[in-house]
Write an enzyme that holds these catalytic residues in place. Structure first.
Site, PDB file in Angstrom:
ATOM      1  N   LYS A  16     111.262  23.999  63.222  1.00  0.00           N
ATOM      2  CA  LYS A  16     110.468  23.450  61.849  1.00  0.00           C
ATOM      3  C   LYS A  16     108.988  22.949  62.300  1.00  0.00           C
ATOM      4  O   LYS A  16     108.316  23.473  61.507  1.00  0.00           O
ATOM      5  CB  LYS A  16     111.250  21.955  61.851  1.00  0.00           C
ATOM      6  N   ARG A  91     116.314  12.349  56.647  1.00  0.00           N
ATOM      7  CA  ARG A  91     117.457  13.000  57.740  1.00  0.00           C
ATOM      8  C   ARG A  91     118.650  12.294  57.449  1.00  0.00           C
ATOM      9  O   ARG A  91     119.689  12.367  58.272  1.00  0.00           O
ATOM     10  CB  ARG A  91     116.987  12.411  59.139  1.00  0.00           C
ATOM     11  N   ARG A 130     111.042  23.593  75.749  1.00  0.00           N
ATOM     12  CA  ARG A 130     109.856  23.337  74.777  1.00  0.00           C
ATOM     13  C   ARG A 130     108.859  22.380  75.481  1.00  0.00           C
ATOM     14  O   ARG A 130     109.017  21.493  76.299  1.00  0.00           O
ATOM     15  CB  ARG A 130     110.322  22.460  73.784  1.00  0.00           C
ATOM     16  N   ARG A 163     108.566  16.571  75.871  1.00  0.00           N
ATOM     17  CA  ARG A 163     108.871  15.274  75.558  1.00  0.00           C
ATOM     18  C   ARG A 163     110.006  14.856  76.251  1.00  0.00           C
ATOM     19  O   ARG A 163     110.856  15.064  76.758  1.00  0.00           O
ATOM     20  CB  ARG A 163     109.663  15.539  73.834  1.00  0.00           C
ATOM     21  N   ARG A 174     121.268  14.405  70.004  1.00  0.00           N
ATOM     22  CA  ARG A 174     120.456  14.529  68.908  1.00  0.00           C
ATOM     23  C   ARG A 174     121.254  15.768  68.055  1.00  0.00           C
ATOM     24  O   ARG A 174     121.291  15.510  66.793  1.00  0.00           O
ATOM     25  CB  ARG A 174     118.958  15.152  69.247  1.00  0.00           C
TER      26      ARG A 174
HETATM   27  P1  ADP Z   1     112.750  17.558  66.475  1.00  0.00           P
HETATM   28  O1  ADP Z   1     111.683  18.053  66.358  1.00  0.00           O
HETATM   29  O2  ADP Z   1     113.476  17.662  67.652  1.00  0.00           O
HETATM   30  O3  ADP Z   1     113.950  17.542  65.541  1.00  0.00           O
HETATM   31  P2  ADP Z   1     111.285  14.850  65.627  1.00  0.00           P
HETATM   32  O4  ADP Z   1     110.179  14.912  66.356  1.00  0.00           O
HETATM   33  O5  ADP Z   1     111.617  15.216  64.195  1.00  0.00           O
HETATM   34  O6  ADP Z   1     112.562  15.904  66.315  1.00  0.00           O
HETATM   35  O7  ADP Z   1     112.176  13.350  65.785  1.00  0.00           O
HETATM   36  C1  ADP Z   1     112.206  12.870  67.022  1.00  0.00           C
HETATM   37  C2  ADP Z   1     112.952  11.676  67.052  1.00  0.00           C
HETATM   38  O8  ADP Z   1     112.042  10.615  66.196  1.00  0.00           O
HETATM   39  C3  ADP Z   1     114.348  11.619  66.503  1.00  0.00           C
HETATM   40  O9  ADP Z   1     115.427  11.841  67.498  1.00  0.00           O
HETATM   41  C4  ADP Z   1     114.467  10.157  65.939  1.00  0.00           C
HETATM   42  O10 ADP Z   1     114.962   9.171  66.946  1.00  0.00           O
HETATM   43  C5  ADP Z   1     113.139   9.835  65.166  1.00  0.00           C
HETATM   44  N1  ADP Z   1     112.978  10.206  64.037  1.00  0.00           N
HETATM   45  C6  ADP Z   1     112.009  11.355  63.429  1.00  0.00           C
HETATM   46  N2  ADP Z   1     112.168  11.473  62.285  1.00  0.00           N
HETATM   47  C7  ADP Z   1     113.160  10.442  61.861  1.00  0.00           C
HETATM   48  C8  ADP Z   1     113.919  10.053  60.317  1.00  0.00           C
HETATM   49  N3  ADP Z   1     113.702  10.734  59.282  1.00  0.00           N
HETATM   50  N4  ADP Z   1     114.703   9.173  60.586  1.00  0.00           N
HETATM   51  C9  ADP Z   1     115.012   8.551  61.645  1.00  0.00           C
HETATM   52  N5  ADP Z   1     114.623   8.730  63.033  1.00  0.00           N
HETATM   53  C10 ADP Z   1     113.637   9.920  63.000  1.00  0.00           C
HETATM   54  P1  ADP Z   2     111.746  21.558  65.524  1.00  0.00           P
HETATM   55  O1  ADP Z   2     110.569  21.257  65.324  1.00  0.00           O
HETATM   56  O2  ADP Z   2     112.800  21.908  64.476  1.00  0.00           O
HETATM   57  O3  ADP Z   2     112.467  20.659  66.532  1.00  0.00           O
HETATM   58  P2  ADP Z   2     110.300  23.569  67.228  1.00  0.00           P
HETATM   59  O4  ADP Z   2     109.447  24.154  66.170  1.00  0.00           O
HETATM   60  O5  ADP Z   2     109.274  22.699  67.945  1.00  0.00           O
HETATM   61  O6  ADP Z   2     111.311  22.935  66.513  1.00  0.00           O
HETATM   62  O7  ADP Z   2     110.932  24.450  68.121  1.00  0.00           O
HETATM   63  C1  ADP Z   2     111.637  24.073  69.236  1.00  0.00           C
HETATM   64  C2  ADP Z   2     111.410  25.246  70.464  1.00  0.00           C
HETATM   65  O8  ADP Z   2     111.730  26.620  70.182  1.00  0.00           O
HETATM   66  C3  ADP Z   2     110.069  25.262  70.874  1.00  0.00           C
HETATM   67  O9  ADP Z   2     109.889  25.424  72.306  1.00  0.00           O
HETATM   68  C4  ADP Z   2     109.533  26.463  70.182  1.00  0.00           C
HETATM   69  O10 ADP Z   2     108.435  27.280  70.978  1.00  0.00           O
HETATM   70  C5  ADP Z   2     110.619  27.664  70.038  1.00  0.00           C
HETATM   71  N1  ADP Z   2     110.887  28.294  68.965  1.00  0.00           N
HETATM   72  C6  ADP Z   2     110.472  28.056  67.547  1.00  0.00           C
HETATM   73  N2  ADP Z   2     110.697  29.040  66.824  1.00  0.00           N
HETATM   74  C7  ADP Z   2     111.358  30.141  67.763  1.00  0.00           C
HETATM   75  C8  ADP Z   2     111.741  31.411  67.224  1.00  0.00           C
HETATM   76  N3  ADP Z   2     111.767  31.955  66.072  1.00  0.00           N
HETATM   77  N4  ADP Z   2     112.037  32.222  68.576  1.00  0.00           N
HETATM   78  C9  ADP Z   2     112.065  31.359  69.756  1.00  0.00           C
HETATM   79  N5  ADP Z   2     111.579  30.207  70.062  1.00  0.00           N
HETATM   80  C10 ADP Z   2     111.370  29.586  68.943  1.00  0.00           C
END
Ligand code: ADP
Ligand code: ADP
Ligand code: ZN
Length: 218
Positions: A16, A91, A130, A163, A174
């Protein structure tokens, strides 16, 4: 005026954040990441940050009322006129309902929900490797998408860090939280016919091509 009121949906690690950077550059809309907003609050030790940290470290969701308030405030800002890209929000079903209601109050609605689909074992590999830029939040991966210079952001020269919640145990929780609380949103949005499903396991550039094709011209 044609609006891009977008939601980016998918499990942790689906890409994302990676795709959000490309989408907002192409469509000229703001990136609204509740995760980024919450991490900034934790870093600045605000009341919000102190409240949110315990949930985030455990891989649990921050309470709906807290994140809904953040997003409603953010939607009042003038840069959202042409649209926005929600990343990591909603979410839960109550969050989706609150978003629909807030948009309705503004005479708007979600135009597309982009769902990134990726298998769980790939997600674990992506998340545990990551690294994130401290300044601009761009995600990297130690093996899949390394920066040119180790530990340094290609875009802004910022420092890369891991992170606190990208450890294997927290990642597993998660993913379970995603399946239980967030995945039902796909069906919720399917009812209004706005969902596009994208194969997120492809190379990042190909994923973006598919998204661009689904969204149409800027
Ligand atoms: P990822 O990119 O790995 O999906 P996020 O950065 O979106 O993770 O979220 C990290 C953490 O922040 C989540 O595990 C949760 O604790 C909190 N969080 C983020 N967005 C939301 C949401 N919309 N509702 C509840 N908790 C959230
Ligand atoms: P999210 O926001 O959904 O949690 P991220 O964009 O942070 O996901 O991506 C999670 C990890 O995977 C990061 O380390 C990123 O560099 C890697 N990544 C993202 N897209 C790809 C892809 N298409 N192929 C391989 N690695 C990826
Ligand atoms: Zn950076």
């Amino acid at each position: 005026m044609h609006q891009f009121n977008l939601v980016l949906l998918g499990p942790p690690g689906a890409g994302k954040g990676t795709q959000a950077g490309r989408i907002v550059a192409e469509y000229g809309i703001p990136h609204i990441s509740t995760g980024d907003i919450l991490r900034a609050a934790v870093k600045n030790q605000t009341a919000l940050g102190l409240e949110a940290k315990k949930y985030m470290d455990a891989g649990e969701l921050v309470p709906d009322s807290v994140v809904i308030g953040i997003v409603k405030d953010r939607l009042q800002e003038s840069d959202t006129q042409r649209g926005f890209l929600m990343d990591g929000f909603p979410r839960t079903i109550p969050q989706a309902e609150a978003l629909d209601e807030a948009l309705q109050g503004l005479g708007r609605a979600i135009t597309k929900v982009i769902v990134l689909l990726v298998d769980e074992e790939i997600l674990v590999k992506r998340l545990t490797g990551r690294r994130i830029c401290r300044s601009c939040q761009t995600p990297y991966h130690v093996m899949f998408t390394p920066p040119e210079q180790e530990g340094v952001c290609d875009k802004c020269g910022g420092e890369l860090y891991q992170r606190d919640d990208d450890t294997e145990a927290t990642v597993r929780n998660r993913l379970a939280v995603y399946r239980k609380q967030t995945e039902p949103l796909i069906e919720y949005y399917d009812r209004s016919g706005v969902v596009v499903r994208i194969d997120g396991a492809q190379e990042a550039e190909k994923v973006f091509e598919d998204i661009r094709e689904a969204l149409g011209p800027a």
